[in-house]
Design an enzyme around this catalytic site. Sequence first.
Site, PDB file in Angstrom:
ATOM      1  CB  CYS A  78       3.246  13.229  -0.338  1.00  0.00           C
ATOM      2  SG  CYS A  78       4.592  14.330  -0.918  1.00  0.00           S
ATOM      3  CE  LYS A  79       9.031   9.631  -6.363  1.00  0.00           C
ATOM      4  NZ  LYS A  79       9.169   8.401  -5.062  1.00  0.00           N
ATOM      5  CG  PHE A  82       3.339  16.763   4.741  1.00  0.00           C
ATOM      6  CD1 PHE A  82       4.823  16.203   3.557  1.00  0.00           C
ATOM      7  CD2 PHE A  82       2.107  17.033   5.097  1.00  0.00           C
ATOM      8  CE1 PHE A  82       3.554  16.287   2.836  1.00  0.00           C
ATOM      9  CE2 PHE A  82       1.608  17.105   4.276  1.00  0.00           C
ATOM     10  CZ  PHE A  82       1.981  16.691   2.789  1.00  0.00           C
ATOM     11  CG  HIS A  96       1.950   4.670   5.872  1.00  0.00           C
ATOM     12  ND1 HIS A  96       3.503   4.848   5.148  1.00  0.00           N
ATOM     13  CD2 HIS A  96       2.648   3.588   7.088  1.00  0.00           C
ATOM     14  CE1 HIS A  96       3.719   3.896   6.062  1.00  0.00           C
ATOM     15  NE2 HIS A  96       3.830   2.543   7.394  1.00  0.00           N
ATOM     16  N   GLY A 105       8.095   3.901   7.887  1.00  0.00           N
ATOM     17  CA  GLY A 105       9.066   4.276   6.878  1.00  0.00           C
ATOM     18  C   GLY A 105       8.767   3.056   6.258  1.00  0.00           C
ATOM     19  CD1 TRP A 106      12.556   5.415   3.896  1.00  0.00           C
ATOM     20  CD2 TRP A 106      12.120   5.204   2.264  1.00  0.00           C
ATOM     21  NE1 TRP A 106      13.177   6.261   3.923  1.00  0.00           N
ATOM     22  CE2 TRP A 106      12.368   5.893   2.483  1.00  0.00           C
ATOM     23  CE3 TRP A 106      12.048   4.688   0.535  1.00  0.00           C
ATOM     24  CZ2 TRP A 106      12.515   7.294   1.242  1.00  0.00           C
ATOM     25  CZ3 TRP A 106      12.327   5.653  -0.384  1.00  0.00           C
ATOM     26  CH2 TRP A 106      13.144   6.872  -0.210  1.00  0.00           C
ATOM     27  CD  GLN A 109       5.717  -3.824  -0.426  1.00  0.00           C
ATOM     28  OE1 GLN A 109       5.477  -2.711   0.698  1.00  0.00           O
ATOM     29  NE2 GLN A 109       7.343  -2.938  -1.302  1.00  0.00           N
ATOM     30  CG  ASP A 131       5.335   6.255   8.110  1.00  0.00           C
ATOM     31  OD1 ASP A 131       4.615   7.395   6.844  1.00  0.00           O
ATOM     32  OD2 ASP A 131       6.861   5.604   7.217  1.00  0.00           O
TER      33      ASP A 131
HETATM   34  O1  0FX Z   1       3.671   5.692  -4.428  1.00  0.00           O
HETATM   35  P1  0FX Z   1       4.818   5.058  -3.675  1.00  0.00           P
HETATM   36  O2  0FX Z   1       4.371   2.974  -2.749  1.00  0.00           O
HETATM   37  O3  0FX Z   1       5.940   5.596  -3.192  1.00  0.00           O
HETATM   38  C1  0FX Z   1       5.831   6.620  -2.483  1.00  0.00           C
HETATM   39  C2  0FX Z   1       7.316   7.662  -2.629  1.00  0.00           C
HETATM   40  O4  0FX Z   1       7.644   7.358  -3.641  1.00  0.00           O
HETATM   41  C3  0FX Z   1       8.041   7.151  -1.417  1.00  0.00           C
HETATM   42  O5  0FX Z   1       8.784   7.686  -1.090  1.00  0.00           O
HETATM   43  C4  0FX Z   1       7.125   7.265   0.028  1.00  0.00           C
HETATM   44  N1  0FX Z   1       7.859   6.467   1.289  1.00  0.00           N
HETATM   45  C5  0FX Z   1       6.170   6.423   0.242  1.00  0.00           C
HETATM   46  C6  0FX Z   1       4.768   6.798   1.032  1.00  0.00           C
HETATM   47  O6  0FX Z   1       5.049   6.586  -1.425  1.00  0.00           O
HETATM   48  O7  0FX Z   1       5.818   4.096  -4.959  1.00  0.00           O
HETATM   49  P2  0FX Z   1       7.324   4.091  -5.046  1.00  0.00           P
HETATM   50  O8  0FX Z   1       7.629   3.474  -6.568  1.00  0.00           O
HETATM   51  O9  0FX Z   1       8.286   5.072  -4.649  1.00  0.00           O
HETATM   52  O10 0FX Z   1       7.412   2.336  -4.384  1.00  0.00           O
HETATM   53  C7  0FX Z   1       6.260   1.325  -4.487  1.00  0.00           C
HETATM   54  C8  0FX Z   1       6.974   0.563  -3.883  1.00  0.00           C
HETATM   55  O11 0FX Z   1       8.076  -0.147  -4.965  1.00  0.00           O
HETATM   56  C9  0FX Z   1       8.310  -0.388  -3.013  1.00  0.00           C
HETATM   57  O12 0FX Z   1       7.106  -0.087  -1.618  1.00  0.00           O
HETATM   58  C10 0FX Z   1       9.283  -0.875  -2.929  1.00  0.00           C
HETATM   59  C11 0FX Z   1       9.610  -1.144  -4.281  1.00  0.00           C
HETATM   60  N2  0FX Z   1      10.000  -0.678  -4.441  1.00  0.00           N
HETATM   61  C12 0FX Z   1      10.216   0.544  -5.143  1.00  0.00           C
HETATM   62  C13 0FX Z   1      11.850   1.494  -6.052  1.00  0.00           C
HETATM   63  C14 0FX Z   1      12.117   2.990  -5.468  1.00  0.00           C
HETATM   64  C15 0FX Z   1      11.282  -1.742  -5.098  1.00  0.00           C
HETATM   65  O13 0FX Z   1      11.001  -2.210  -4.992  1.00  0.00           O
HETATM   66  N3  0FX Z   1      12.492  -0.474  -5.306  1.00  0.00           N
HETATM   67  C16 0FX Z   1      12.825   0.870  -5.611  1.00  0.00           C
HETATM   68  O14 0FX Z   1      13.539   1.264  -5.975  1.00  0.00           O
END
Ligand code: 0FX
Length: 245
Positions: A78-79, A82, A96, A105-106, A109, A131
């Site tokens: 979730c973005k 909570f 997570h 956190g962010w 990997q 987390d």
């Molecule tokens: O589903 P998710 O891994 O992320 C979601 C939420 O967007 C995030 O705010 C929260 N912290 C997480 C637990 O759940 O998808 P994502 O598309 O935001 O990120 C996936 C991967 O994509 C990330 O691990 C690294 C990569 N990424 C993402 C973004 C937004 C990048 O390399 N650059 C970016 O700008």
Amino acid sequence: MINVLIISDNKPLVSFIQNLVTNNATEFQGVKFDYRYSTINKNPDSLISLGLTSVNVKSEATVADIIEHYSLVISAHCKQIFPEKLVNNVRCINIHPGLNPHNRGWFPQVFAIINKKPVGCTIHLMNEEIDDGAILFQKEVPIFDWDTSLNVYERVQQAEMELLDLHFCDLVFGRYEQKVLEEKGNYNGISDFKALCNLDLNQVGTLREHIDLLRALSHGEFKNAYFTINEGKKVFLSLNFDKEN
Ligand code: 0FX
């Protein structure tokens, strides 16, 4: 009736959970699942196509409503973070994409490729910290020298689905042991990620360190790593690997 609220901004995870619910219909008789994405999600179309509607967990009225109506809230990427009131008044579980307590956190990997801490996925009870909270289930995944962030992320997501496949019913019915970690580990915020993306062309290090930095910032189409040229224009770059079979 047990009411479960699943909040997710990740289509593959929601779709996987919806299939688990369908495939375990007998076990889930008497359980009602509702699905929401967070209101700050700018591209919710794929989630809407799965039947999700939006929720804002930052709204006090919404939190009060969730506390009144649900006995379990699951955050599946979730973005929104909570609020304390929510995690302290209803059982909240987080799925997570990192191996707590390492690189909480962010984008775990990304940091794990650079700092060599373990990576994987963690399903844990939520508390007021990000987390954090007692661990219910975890799975570590390897990182190879030729992996980009995307390769590792895909492996982590696969591991998340494996854990859910094994334990989703246990999560819903509270059949698990809780492991409280002594160590807090380390936390990375979005500003840490943004700082990594801004490459310093004068940075000195081994070639391995430089490759690690660039592959950690290589994730499909995302424009992450860059250096700046005249007039402040950014030049983005990423790494590709081609491993012989
Ligand atoms: O589903 P998710 O891994 O992320 C979601 C939420 O967007 C995030 O705010 C929260 N912290 C997480 C637990 O759940 O998808 P994502 O598309 O935001 O990120 C996936 C991967 O994509 C990330 O691990 C690294 C990569 N990424 C993402 C973004 C937004 C990048 O390399 N650059 C970016 O700008």
